[in-house]
Write a protein that holds these residues in place. Structure first.
Motif, PDB file in Angstrom:
ATOM      1  N   VAL A  84       0.856  -1.190   0.000  1.00 38.43           N
ATOM      2  CA  VAL A  84       0.000   0.000   0.000  1.00 38.43           C
ATOM      3  C   VAL A  84       0.888   1.235   0.000  1.00 38.43           C
ATOM      4  O   VAL A  84       1.852   1.313   0.775  1.00 38.43           O
ATOM      5  CB  VAL A  84      -0.911   0.023   1.256  1.00 38.43           C
ATOM      6  CG1 VAL A  84      -1.743   1.280   1.309  1.00 38.43           C
ATOM      7  CG2 VAL A  84      -1.794  -1.197   1.304  1.00 38.43           C
ATOM      8  N   LEU A  85       0.548   2.194  -0.863  1.00 35.21           N
ATOM      9  CA  LEU A  85       1.221   3.497  -0.879  1.00 35.21           C
ATOM     10  C   LEU A  85       0.239   4.498  -0.308  1.00 35.21           C
ATOM     11  O   LEU A  85      -0.818   4.733  -0.897  1.00 35.21           O
ATOM     12  CB  LEU A  85       1.621   3.892  -2.300  1.00 35.21           C
ATOM     13  CG  LEU A  85       2.123   5.320  -2.499  1.00 35.21           C
ATOM     14  CD1 LEU A  85       3.386   5.577  -1.683  1.00 35.21           C
ATOM     15  CD2 LEU A  85       2.392   5.594  -3.963  1.00 35.21           C
ATOM     16  N   GLU A  86       0.595   5.059   0.865  1.00 38.81           N
ATOM     17  CA  GLU A  86      -0.321   5.955   1.594  1.00 38.81           C
ATOM     18  C   GLU A  86      -1.616   5.186   1.851  1.00 38.81           C
ATOM     19  O   GLU A  86      -1.634   4.297   2.670  1.00 38.81           O
ATOM     20  CB  GLU A  86      -0.577   7.243   0.813  1.00 38.81           C
ATOM     21  CG  GLU A  86       0.638   8.104   0.583  1.00 38.81           C
ATOM     22  CD  GLU A  86       0.919   9.091   1.691  1.00 38.81           C
ATOM     23  OE1 GLU A  86       0.076   9.271   2.586  1.00 38.81           O
ATOM     24  OE2 GLU A  86       2.011   9.681   1.665  1.00 38.81           O
ATOM     25  N   ASP A  87      -2.685   5.531   1.134  1.00 33.00           N
ATOM     26  CA  ASP A  87      -3.964   4.845   1.305  1.00 33.00           C
ATOM     27  C   ASP A  87      -4.391   4.102   0.033  1.00 33.00           C
ATOM     28  O   ASP A  87      -5.498   3.608  -0.058  1.00 33.00           O
ATOM     29  CB  ASP A  87      -5.044   5.841   1.706  1.00 33.00           C
ATOM     30  CG  ASP A  87      -5.140   7.003   0.729  1.00 33.00           C
ATOM     31  OD1 ASP A  87      -4.300   7.096  -0.184  1.00 33.00           O
ATOM     32  OD2 ASP A  87      -6.059   7.827   0.877  1.00 33.00           O
ATOM     33  N   ARG A  88      -3.498   4.017  -0.942  1.00 31.56           N
ATOM     34  CA  ARG A  88      -3.802   3.382  -2.227  1.00 31.56           C
ATOM     35  C   ARG A  88      -3.102   2.029  -2.313  1.00 31.56           C
ATOM     36  O   ARG A  88      -1.909   1.916  -2.057  1.00 31.56           O
ATOM     37  CB  ARG A  88      -3.328   4.287  -3.361  1.00 31.56           C
ATOM     38  CG  ARG A  88      -3.649   3.744  -4.746  1.00 31.56           C
ATOM     39  CD  ARG A  88      -3.121   4.652  -5.829  1.00 31.56           C
ATOM     40  NE  ARG A  88      -3.909   5.864  -5.900  1.00 31.56           N
ATOM     41  CZ  ARG A  88      -3.664   6.837  -6.774  1.00 31.56           C
ATOM     42  NH1 ARG A  88      -2.649   6.749  -7.621  1.00 31.56           N
ATOM     43  NH2 ARG A  88      -4.412   7.918  -6.790  1.00 31.56           N
ATOM     44  N   VAL A  89      -3.859   1.015  -2.694  1.00 37.22           N
ATOM     45  CA  VAL A  89      -3.295  -0.328  -2.835  1.00 37.22           C
ATOM     46  C   VAL A  89      -2.507  -0.389  -4.143  1.00 37.22           C
ATOM     47  O   VAL A  89      -3.046  -0.133  -5.220  1.00 37.22           O
ATOM     48  CB  VAL A  89      -4.409  -1.406  -2.833  1.00 37.22           C
ATOM     49  CG1 VAL A  89      -3.824  -2.779  -3.087  1.00 37.22           C
ATOM     50  CG2 VAL A  89      -5.169  -1.383  -1.529  1.00 37.22           C
ATOM     51  N   ILE A  90      -1.226  -0.708  -4.023  1.00 32.44           N
ATOM     52  CA  ILE A  90      -0.381  -0.872  -5.211  1.00 32.44           C
ATOM     53  C   ILE A  90      -0.569  -2.279  -5.766  1.00 32.44           C
ATOM     54  O   ILE A  90      -0.712  -2.486  -6.958  1.00 32.44           O
ATOM     55  CB  ILE A  90       1.095  -0.657  -4.881  1.00 32.44           C
ATOM     56  CG1 ILE A  90       1.336   0.765  -4.403  1.00 32.44           C
ATOM     57  CG2 ILE A  90       1.961  -0.951  -6.077  1.00 32.44           C
ATOM     58  CD1 ILE A  90       2.753   1.013  -3.920  1.00 32.44           C
ATOM     59  N   ARG A  91      -0.573  -3.244  -4.826  1.00 33.71           N
ATOM     60  CA  ARG A  91      -0.778  -4.644  -5.213  1.00 33.71           C
ATOM     61  C   ARG A  91      -1.485  -5.325  -4.047  1.00 33.71           C
ATOM     62  O   ARG A  91      -1.003  -5.277  -2.912  1.00 33.71           O
ATOM     63  CB  ARG A  91       0.571  -5.308  -5.487  1.00 33.71           C
ATOM     64  CG  ARG A  91       0.450  -6.765  -5.888  1.00 33.71           C
ATOM     65  CD  ARG A  91       1.791  -7.383  -6.200  1.00 33.71           C
ATOM     66  NE  ARG A  91       2.500  -7.738  -4.969  1.00 33.71           N
ATOM     67  CZ  ARG A  91       3.744  -8.211  -4.956  1.00 33.71           C
ATOM     68  NH1 ARG A  91       4.404  -8.353  -6.077  1.00 33.71           N
ATOM     69  NH2 ARG A  91       4.314  -8.531  -3.806  1.00 33.71           N
TER      70      ARG A  91
END
Length: 193
Positions: free
Chosen positions: A178-185
């Motif tokens: 997760v990057l900040e609050d966004r799922v990368i994978r």
């Protein structure tokens, strides 16, 4: 005597001429007054039309100002997101590298040289993890946690074992990030039935 008659005729002519001029002036004045009365409603109509146009333009200006403010807010939000998620593409590219380094550390070594090599791989992995943490990228490792489709991708379902609740992650096949609050994978997991 002729002179007196001529003078009197001249005076009468002047009076006669004055009277028609006065009447003509009165008619002109009354015509001008009528023209003014006719123009006043037209002027009022023109004033009303101009006032309506002015109000319409003022309303249009307010709408355009609101639209400009919305565009500015949207651009500011987009700029913040670009700054906030600037390292997402690079992180996505490096996830496979981290996965491979973790797999390399899982191998058993018996020789002194292999142990030294494994120690070096572990140091590289720690540097990657530190770089990810500085960019606010965190791992999703949901073993024994409830399944969450927002962060986990279920690869398969298995019967729940002793002490395991249904809909719980029983095995993690690949960590998610997760990057900040966004799922990368999302994490690839096996879930208990």
């Amino acid at each position: 005597m002729n002179e007196e008659v001529n003078e009197q005729t001249d005076i009468d002519t002047e009076k006669t001429e004055e009277v028609p001029e006065t009447d003509a002036m009165n008619e002109t004045n009354s015509t001008e007054g009528a023209t003014e009365e006719v123009l006043q409603p037209e002027e009022e109509d023109n004033y009303a039309v101009l006032q309506a146009e002015n109000e319409q333009q003022a309303d249009q200006i307010l709408r355009l100002q609101a639209e400009i403010a919305n565009i500015q807010r949207t651009n500011a939000r987009n700029q913040q997101n670009i700054t906030k998620y600037r390292s997402q593409q690079l992180a996505t590219s490096l996830l496979d590298v981290i996965d491979n380094l973790e797999r390399a550390l899982e191998t058993e070594v018996t020789t002194e040289d292999a142990t030294a090599l494994k120690k070096g791989v572990e140091m590289v992995l720690n540097q990657f993890k530190a770089a990810f943490e500085s960019e606010k990228i965190t791992a999703i490792d949901p073993l024994n946690e409830p399944f969450d489709p927002n962060f986990h991708q279920a690869v398969s379902m298995m019967p729940a074992g002793d002490g395991q609740e249904s809909n719980t992650v029983i095995q993690v096949l690949q960590k998610g990030y997760v990057l900040e609050d966004r799922v990368i994978r999302p994490a690839m997991v096996i879930v208990a039935e």
